[in-house]
Write a protein that holds these residues in place. Structure first.
Motif, PDB file in Angstrom:
ATOM      1  N   TYR A 283      47.480  53.579 112.414  1.00 25.58           N
ATOM      2  CA  TYR A 283      48.387  53.115 111.350  1.00 25.58           C
ATOM      3  C   TYR A 283      48.492  51.599 111.336  1.00 25.58           C
ATOM      4  O   TYR A 283      48.613  50.947 112.377  1.00 25.58           O
ATOM      5  N   ASN A 284      48.468  51.048 110.135  1.00 24.04           N
ATOM      6  CA  ASN A 284      48.562  49.595 109.966  1.00 24.04           C
ATOM      7  C   ASN A 284      49.246  49.278 108.646  1.00 24.04           C
ATOM      8  O   ASN A 284      48.674  49.511 107.582  1.00 24.04           O
ATOM      9  N   ASN A 285      50.470  48.772 108.717  1.00 25.88           N
ATOM     10  CA  ASN A 285      51.136  48.273 107.512  1.00 25.88           C
ATOM     11  C   ASN A 285      51.484  46.794 107.656  1.00 25.88           C
ATOM     12  O   ASN A 285      52.298  46.259 106.901  1.00 25.88           O
ATOM     13  N   LYS A 286      50.835  46.139 108.643  1.00 26.18           N
ATOM     14  CA  LYS A 286      51.191  44.756 108.986  1.00 26.18           C
ATOM     15  C   LYS A 286      50.146  43.731 108.584  1.00 26.18           C
ATOM     16  O   LYS A 286      50.476  42.651 108.091  1.00 26.18           O
ATOM     17  N   TYR A 287      48.869  44.020 108.812  1.00 24.19           N
ATOM     18  CA  TYR A 287      47.793  43.068 108.500  1.00 24.19           C
ATOM     19  C   TYR A 287      46.762  43.719 107.590  1.00 24.19           C
ATOM     20  O   TYR A 287      45.932  44.506 108.074  1.00 24.19           O
ATOM     21  N   PRO A 288      46.746  43.461 106.303  1.00 23.42           N
ATOM     22  CA  PRO A 288      47.740  42.661 105.565  1.00 23.42           C
ATOM     23  C   PRO A 288      49.020  43.459 105.357  1.00 23.42           C
ATOM     24  O   PRO A 288      48.983  44.700 105.371  1.00 23.42           O
ATOM     25  N   PRO A 289      50.146  42.813 105.140  1.00 24.10           N
ATOM     26  CA  PRO A 289      51.409  43.535 104.995  1.00 24.10           C
ATOM     27  C   PRO A 289      51.439  44.379 103.724  1.00 24.10           C
ATOM     28  O   PRO A 289      51.146  43.894 102.632  1.00 24.10           O
ATOM     29  N   VAL A 290      51.726  45.657 103.895  1.00 22.19           N
ATOM     30  CA  VAL A 290      51.886  46.537 102.738  1.00 22.19           C
ATOM     31  C   VAL A 290      53.141  46.125 101.988  1.00 22.19           C
ATOM     32  O   VAL A 290      54.205  45.923 102.596  1.00 22.19           O
ATOM     33  N   GLN A 291      53.052  46.006 100.692  1.00 24.19           N
ATOM     34  CA  GLN A 291      54.203  45.654  99.862  1.00 24.19           C
ATOM     35  C   GLN A 291      54.752  46.913  99.208  1.00 24.19           C
ATOM     36  O   GLN A 291      54.165  47.455  98.268  1.00 24.19           O
ATOM     37  N   TYR A 292      55.859  47.395  99.740  1.00 22.28           N
ATOM     38  CA  TYR A 292      56.470  48.615  99.222  1.00 22.28           C
ATOM     39  C   TYR A 292      57.269  48.300  97.957  1.00 22.28           C
ATOM     40  O   TYR A 292      57.919  47.251  97.859  1.00 22.28           O
ATOM     41  N   GLU A 293      57.220  49.218  97.010  1.00 20.43           N
ATOM     42  CA  GLU A 293      57.934  49.064  95.749  1.00 20.43           C
ATOM     43  C   GLU A 293      58.677  50.344  95.411  1.00 20.43           C
ATOM     44  O   GLU A 293      58.219  51.439  95.750  1.00 20.43           O
ATOM     45  N   GLY A 294      59.836  50.193  94.739  1.00 24.15           N
ATOM     46  CA  GLY A 294      60.584  51.358  94.286  1.00 24.15           C
ATOM     47  C   GLY A 294      61.981  51.454  94.847  1.00 24.15           C
ATOM     48  O   GLY A 294      62.737  52.360  94.493  1.00 24.15           O
ATOM     49  N   SER A 295      62.368  50.491  95.717  1.00 23.14           N
ATOM     50  CA  SER A 295      63.722  50.505  96.271  1.00 23.14           C
ATOM     51  C   SER A 295      64.644  49.680  95.387  1.00 23.14           C
ATOM     52  O   SER A 295      64.211  49.012  94.443  1.00 23.14           O
ATOM     53  N   ASP A 296      65.921  49.690  95.718  1.00 19.84           N
ATOM     54  CA  ASP A 296      66.880  48.865  94.975  1.00 19.84           C
ATOM     55  C   ASP A 296      66.764  47.395  95.354  1.00 19.84           C
ATOM     56  O   ASP A 296      67.260  46.528  94.638  1.00 19.84           O
ATOM     57  N   ASN A 297      66.108  47.121  96.480  1.00 17.47           N
ATOM     58  CA  ASN A 297      65.916  45.735  96.918  1.00 17.47           C
ATOM     59  C   ASN A 297      64.589  45.658  97.681  1.00 17.47           C
ATOM     60  O   ASN A 297      64.552  45.726  98.909  1.00 17.47           O
ATOM     61  N   ASP A 298      63.501  45.537  96.925  1.00 20.30           N
ATOM     62  CA  ASP A 298      62.172  45.527  97.550  1.00 20.30           C
ATOM     63  C   ASP A 298      61.981  44.335  98.481  1.00 20.30           C
ATOM     64  O   ASP A 298      61.280  44.435  99.491  1.00 20.30           O
ATOM     65  N   ARG A 299      62.602  43.215  98.146  1.00 20.49           N
ATOM     66  CA  ARG A 299      62.452  42.029  98.998  1.00 20.49           C
ATOM     67  C   ARG A 299      63.032  42.297 100.385  1.00 20.49           C
ATOM     68  O   ARG A 299      62.393  42.016 101.402  1.00 20.49           O
ATOM     69  N   LYS A 300      64.232  42.839 100.425  1.00 15.87           N
ATOM     70  CA  LYS A 300      64.854  43.167 101.706  1.00 15.87           C
ATOM     71  C   LYS A 300      64.029  44.212 102.457  1.00 15.87           C
ATOM     72  O   LYS A 300      63.802  44.094 103.673  1.00 15.87           O
ATOM     73  N   LEU A 301      63.570  45.227 101.730  1.00 19.44           N
ATOM     74  CA  LEU A 301      62.761  46.283 102.357  1.00 19.44           C
ATOM     75  C   LEU A 301      61.535  45.695 103.026  1.00 19.44           C
ATOM     76  O   LEU A 301      61.250  45.977 104.199  1.00 19.44           O
ATOM     77  N   ASN A 302      60.791  44.870 102.315  1.00 23.12           N
ATOM     78  CA  ASN A 302      59.532  44.361 102.851  1.00 23.12           C
ATOM     79  C   ASN A 302      59.733  43.326 103.959  1.00 23.12           C
ATOM     80  O   ASN A 302      58.834  43.122 104.775  1.00 23.12           O
ATOM     81  N   LEU A 303      60.916  42.736 104.016  1.00 22.28           N
ATOM     82  CA  LEU A 303      61.214  41.799 105.088  1.00 22.28           C
ATOM     83  C   LEU A 303      61.657  42.499 106.370  1.00 22.28           C
ATOM     84  O   LEU A 303      61.466  41.975 107.473  1.00 22.28           O
ATOM     85  N   THR A 304      62.243  43.685 106.239  1.00 19.65           N
ATOM     86  CA  THR A 304      62.882  44.306 107.399  1.00 19.65           C
ATOM     87  C   THR A 304      62.279  45.643 107.836  1.00 19.65           C
ATOM     88  O   THR A 304      62.594  46.131 108.925  1.00 19.65           O
ATOM     89  N   VAL A 305      61.420  46.264 107.019  1.00 18.94           N
ATOM     90  CA  VAL A 305      60.821  47.532 107.419  1.00 18.94           C
ATOM     91  C   VAL A 305      59.954  47.341 108.660  1.00 18.94           C
ATOM     92  O   VAL A 305      59.407  46.245 108.886  1.00 18.94           O
ATOM     93  N   GLU A 306      59.857  48.355 109.485  1.00 17.97           N
ATOM     94  CA  GLU A 306      59.056  48.282 110.705  1.00 17.97           C
ATOM     95  C   GLU A 306      57.591  48.006 110.360  1.00 17.97           C
ATOM     96  O   GLU A 306      57.005  48.693 109.521  1.00 17.97           O
TER      97      GLU A 306
END
Length: 393
Positions: A283-306
């Motif tokens: 599993y790799n969501n870090k390099y390159p960072p996966v950009q998740y979309e669909g939350s109420d605050n995608d910026r916060k999600l992508n900054l703080t998700v594991e």
């Protein structure tokens, strides 16, 4: 020659009755051969070798007893399929595989050993050889089926695979990892005091809690509470960001919850085994960072998700290449997939079709507007087998 002698010994050690043979294959997998009592009198003798789906590593190795509409697949075949206006009993053979878990590569070898044993069985018994032998697999067994026929053309007369990750196996593993980290983001790293682990690894206590039913119940309760007290807002964001094909607008809450629990089974129960078998963390969501979309605050999600990318990721990805299909078909393959499959994504059908190209041996059967994983009816299975038989010489 040594392998052939081992197969002969396995046959001699098997308990053979009028219609049933059971025993062990050379590498330890159990096998079963069951023929209808009328086998020799049948005008068309068809035998289906069944490749079962994923079984958790915590469960004992056993022959499959998979069901459709509450009826075991073995009994469906023995009782007869609808073919050209008649009821045609079909023979059945299967194997437990030598182990549970992500056992795809070993399971291909077990299927090959069973196929060799079947040749010996019909040569040494009073039963007539089948006119055609089909390989059929569901879920992980579908991937096993496709790899088997791609790598061994001509060994089976035709094949059926359903709802399996034959388009891109690496992407399927990423799907489970994304579901894992996103569930933790929206609902927390533990439920009812049970830590749900991580794509980095899952504790034995967590797996035991799942096997005992404690963790699935706790996850279901958390999801129910989100429906009850939050209008399902976290669930809505979770399924949007993870790309899970459920629909809160058209499906009942209990169906959505059941599907989400089933998705989480694989990150929780399969992660450790996958890391071990692949020689690294896939599993790799870090390099390159996966950009998740669909939350109420995608910026916060992508900054703080594991974020995870282990040093041995490249090694795991290289090993995953052995699990990827090629699309090189010399055996007719009918492939069924429900459109809204939450376990193995429907996109695999299109991806595999692209690999195959214009090869007429590939028969895609999309089951549209259908939710669920391998959610087929008995009549649809009859029709699939009939389609293959009608196209054979």
């Amino acid at each position: 020659m040594e392998a052939e002698e081992e197969l002969n010994l396995a046959l001699k050690d098997a308990h053979i009755t009028e219609i049933d043979s059971e025993g062990a294959l050379p590498d330890g997998a159990a096998y079963e051969i069951v023929l209808p009592e009328s086998w020799n009198a049948l005008p068309l003798k068809i035998l289906i070798v069944y490749a079962h789906g994923y079984v958790d590593v915590t469960k004992p190795v056993a022959l499959p007893a998979d069901k459709i509409d509450g009826v075991e697949i073995k009994d469906i075949l023995l009782n007869g399929i609808d073919y050209m206006g008649q009821t045609l009993p079909v023979g059945y053979a299967s194997t437990s595989y030598r182990a549970n878990g992500l056992v795809v590569l070993d399971a291909v070898e077990d299927i090959l050993q069973l196929r060799s044993l079947l040749t010996t069985f019909f040569e040494q018994s009073e039963y007539d050889e089948p006119a055609a032998m089909l390989l059929a697999g569901v879920s992980e067994g579908g991937l096993i089926t496709v790899l088997t026929i791609e790598q061994n053309p001509g060994l089976f007369d035709a094949a059926i695979a359903t709802c399996c990750p034959i388009g891109n196996f690496y992407d399927q593993l990423q799907y489970y990892g994304h579901a894992h980290v996103l569930f933790k983001y929206f609902f927390g790293p533990s439920v009812s005091g049970i830590n749900i682990g991580s794509p980095r690894g899952v504790s034995k206590n967590t797996m035991y809690a799942w096997e005992a039913g404690e963790l699935p119940r706790a996850i279901a309760e958390v999801l129910q509470n989100d429906y009850r007290y939050n209008g399902g807002n976290k669930i809505r964001q979770f399924i949007a960001c993870a790309g899970i094909p459920v629909n809160m607008a058209t499906q009942a809450p209990e169906d959505v919850i059941r599907s989400l629990v089933e998705v989480l089974r694989f990150p929780i129960m399969a992660t450790n085994d996958a890391i071990m078998r692949l020689g690294g963390n896939p599993y790799n969501n870090k390099y390159p960072p996966v950009q998740y979309e669909g939350s109420d605050n995608d910026r916060k999600l992508n900054l703080t998700v594991e974020r995870i990318c282990r040093p041995n990721w490249e090694q795991a990805k290289e090993e995953i290449a052995n699990y990827e299909t090629t699309g090189l078909l010399y055996t007719p393959l009918l492939y069924m997939h429900t459109e809204f499959d939450h376990v193995s994504l429907f996109s695999h059908q299109g991806e595999y079709a692209t690999k195959v190209g214009a090869n007429p041996l590939f028969i895609p059967v999309p089951v549209l507007d259908r939710y669920g994983h391998c959610n087929f009816t008995v009549s649809e299975i009859h029709e699939a087998i009939g389609t293959l038989l009608s196209g054979m010489p």
